[in-house]
Write a protein that holds these residues in place. Structure first.
Motif, short mmCIF file in Angstrom:
data_model
loop_
_atom_site.label_atom_id
_atom_site.label_comp_id
_atom_site.label_asym_id
_atom_site.label_seq_id
_atom_site.Cartn_x
_atom_site.Cartn_y
_atom_site.Cartn_z
N TYR A 45 21.69 23.71 -7.32
CA TYR A 45 22.65 23.75 -8.43
C TYR A 45 22.72 25.14 -9.03
CZ TYR A 45 24.95 23.29 -12.86
OH TYR A 45 25.81 23.49 -13.91
N ASP A 46 23.95 25.53 -9.38
CA ASP A 46 24.21 26.76 -10.12
C ASP A 46 25.47 26.50 -10.94
OD1 ASP A 46 23.51 29.96 -9.98
OD2 ASP A 46 25.63 29.60 -10.38
N PRO A 47 25.55 27.00 -12.18
CA PRO A 47 26.78 26.79 -12.97
C PRO A 47 28.05 27.22 -12.25
CG PRO A 47 25.04 27.68 -14.36
CD PRO A 47 24.51 27.70 -12.95
N ALA A 48 27.96 28.26 -11.42
CA ALA A 48 29.15 28.70 -10.67
C ALA A 48 29.62 27.62 -9.71
CB ALA A 48 28.85 29.99 -9.92
N ASN A 49 28.68 26.85 -9.13
CA ASN A 49 29.06 25.77 -8.22
C ASN A 49 30.01 24.81 -8.93
OD1 ASN A 49 26.87 27.00 -6.99
ND2 ASN A 49 25.85 25.11 -6.42
N ARG A 50 29.62 24.39 -10.11
CA ARG A 50 30.42 23.40 -10.84
C ARG A 50 31.77 23.98 -11.26
NH1 ARG A 50 29.48 18.45 -13.73
NH2 ARG A 50 31.14 18.15 -15.27
N ARG A 51 31.78 25.24 -11.71
CA ARG A 51 33.05 25.83 -12.15
C ARG A 51 34.06 25.89 -11.01
NH1 ARG A 51 29.57 29.30 -15.21
NH2 ARG A 51 29.65 30.92 -13.58
N VAL A 52 33.62 26.35 -9.83
CA VAL A 52 34.55 26.47 -8.70
C VAL A 52 34.96 25.09 -8.20
CG1 VAL A 52 34.92 27.44 -6.42
CG2 VAL A 52 33.56 28.69 -8.08
N ALA A 53 34.00 24.15 -8.14
CA ALA A 53 34.33 22.79 -7.71
C ALA A 53 35.30 22.13 -8.68
CB ALA A 53 33.05 21.95 -7.59
N ALA A 54 35.08 22.30 -9.98
CA ALA A 54 35.98 21.70 -10.98
C ALA A 54 37.38 22.28 -10.85
CB ALA A 54 35.42 21.92 -12.38
N ALA A 55 37.47 23.59 -10.60
CA ALA A 55 38.79 24.20 -10.43
C ALA A 55 39.50 23.63 -9.21
CB ALA A 55 38.64 25.72 -10.29
N THR A 56 38.75 23.42 -8.12
CA THR A 56 39.35 22.85 -6.91
C THR A 56 39.77 21.40 -7.13
OG1 THR A 56 37.98 24.30 -5.55
CG2 THR A 56 38.96 22.41 -4.45
N LEU A 57 38.96 20.63 -7.83
CA LEU A 57 39.33 19.23 -8.14
C LEU A 57 40.58 19.18 -9.00
CD1 LEU A 57 35.78 17.75 -8.75
CD2 LEU A 57 37.32 17.16 -6.87
N ARG A 58 40.73 20.13 -9.91
CA ARG A 58 41.96 20.17 -10.72
C ARG A 58 43.18 20.44 -9.85
NH1 ARG A 58 38.56 22.85 -14.45
NH2 ARG A 58 39.29 24.92 -13.80
N ILE A 59 43.00 21.30 -8.84
CA ILE A 59 44.12 21.56 -7.92
C ILE A 59 44.51 20.28 -7.20
CG2 ILE A 59 44.79 22.79 -5.82
CD1 ILE A 59 42.70 24.96 -6.71
N MET A 60 43.51 19.57 -6.65
CA MET A 60 43.79 18.34 -5.91
C MET A 60 44.39 17.27 -6.81
SD MET A 60 40.31 18.10 -3.58
CE MET A 60 39.86 19.37 -2.40
N ALA A 61 43.89 17.16 -8.05
CA ALA A 61 44.40 16.15 -8.97
C ALA A 61 45.85 16.44 -9.35
CB ALA A 61 43.53 16.09 -10.22
N ALA A 62 46.21 17.72 -9.41
CA ALA A 62 47.57 18.10 -9.81
C ALA A 62 48.62 17.67 -8.79
CB ALA A 62 47.65 19.61 -10.03
N TRP A 63 48.20 17.24 -7.59
CA TRP A 63 49.15 16.75 -6.60
C TRP A 63 49.72 15.39 -6.99
CZ3 TRP A 63 45.26 17.67 -2.02
CH2 TRP A 63 45.03 19.04 -1.89
N TYR A 64 49.12 14.74 -7.98
CA TYR A 64 49.50 13.37 -8.35
C TYR A 64 50.13 13.35 -9.74
CZ TYR A 64 46.37 12.46 -4.44
OH TYR A 64 45.79 12.46 -3.21
N PRO A 65 50.87 12.30 -10.08
CA PRO A 65 51.42 12.19 -11.43
C PRO A 65 50.31 12.25 -12.48
CG PRO A 65 52.38 10.54 -9.98
CD PRO A 65 51.26 11.18 -9.22
#
Length: 307
Positions: free
Chosen positions: A179-199
């Protein structure tokens, strides 16, 4: 075309000779969506390694232009194989990719791992959630494409079989996941990208669904709690039902290949569109098996004069 007609053709081919052809059938006809799903999970696995996620976090590309960063990563692989990796276009795509990476100091072992995730990730996803498992010829074709891609990128020690890729992938994760805080920040940003594909009302569920298919070592490295057992079971069943329904459909005709949907480029793209804006100000360098004059002829440029 019958659902298993192409599979019968693939089984008659030799991956050593026909791996690019088999690979294109996988990504454009047999498993186009599943290949992309497996690749998306591969992106998330990269972030379980602090050394990789800190670099990505430092560039801030996922925060500033996350959808473009995602699209470009997917598309440049398709560009490398579109006309063949040793075609003029494929080699130009490899030089462009090397130009982007050349700005950073990246260890070969990290390059090898990221490359391995693009081989192992799609294979494991398809075997688990695809309408059928990959056959031996398809599995080895993924590995051989990965090997050739690594050669064009100048990465040393790239495996040449799927089994070797898988061993390297798993050994590296056991050693490097943390674990590293950077892991979560980059993963959260990527999840936001994927979530934005949906309503908007479905975005939270989309993010939780993505997390529900991740294994616990990866979740721990990313700093996320496992989703409830009921949600993981529901997502697994839904994906298996989807596989059954796809199995009932006819095979995709040769004249209708499925290509990635690039949200950043609704009107199409060229190789020059891919990558960060600063990349084109950097010179390209010859691939390992090229001389400067050969690169110049391939790109339509004159090679620099000899000193």
């Amino acid at each position: 075309m019958g659902r298993y007609s192409r599979l019968r053709r693939i089984r008659r081919l030799d991956p050593q000779q026909d791996f690019e052809r088999i690979y294109r059938w996988i990504i454009h006809y047999e498993f186009p969506r599943d290949y992309l799903h497996g690749t998306s999970i591969a992106f998330l696995r990269d972030y379980g390694v602090p050394r990789i996620s800190r670099l990505l976090d430092h560039t801030q590309e996922f925060e500033r232009a996350g959808q473009k960063r995602y699209d470009d990563t997917v598309l440049i692989t398709y560009e490398m194989v579109r006309a063949g990796m040793d075609s003029e276009h494929g080699r130009a795509a490899a030089r462009h990719l090397n130009r982007i990476h050349g700005r950073y100091r990246i260890a070969d072992e990290d390059f090898r791992y990221v490359l391995a995730t693009t081989v192992v990730g799609p294979k494991r996803w398809i075997d688990r959630y695809g309408w059928r498992r990959l056959c031996e010829q398809e599995t080895e074709s993924l590995a051989l494409v990965g090997r050739r891609m690594g050669e064009l990128m100048g990465i040393s020690g790239v495996p040449d079989t799927y089994a070797a890729f898988e061993r390297m992938h798993d050994d590296y994760e056991r050693e490097m996941f943390a674990y590293d805080p950077a892991n979560r920040r980059v993963a959260a940003a990527t999840l936001r990208i994927m979530a934005a594909w949906y309503p908007a009302p479905a975005r939270r569920l989309a993010s939780r669904t993505a997390l529900a298919v991740l294994d616990e070592p990866l979740l721990e490295a990313l700093g996320f709690e496992p989703e409830p057992r009921w949600l993981r079971a529901a997502v697994h069943r839904a994906l298996r039902v989807r596989a059954v329904l796809i199995r009932l459909l006819p095979g995709r005709p040769e004249r209708f290949p499925r290509t990635p949907r690039a949200r950043t480029y609704p009107f199409g793209w060229t190789l020059d569109d891919l990558g960060p804006h600063w990349a084109h100000s950097r010179p390209t360098t010859p691939l390992q098996d090229e001389t400067p004059s050969e690169q110049g002829r391939a790109t339509g440029q004159l090679s620099p004069p000899s000193p």
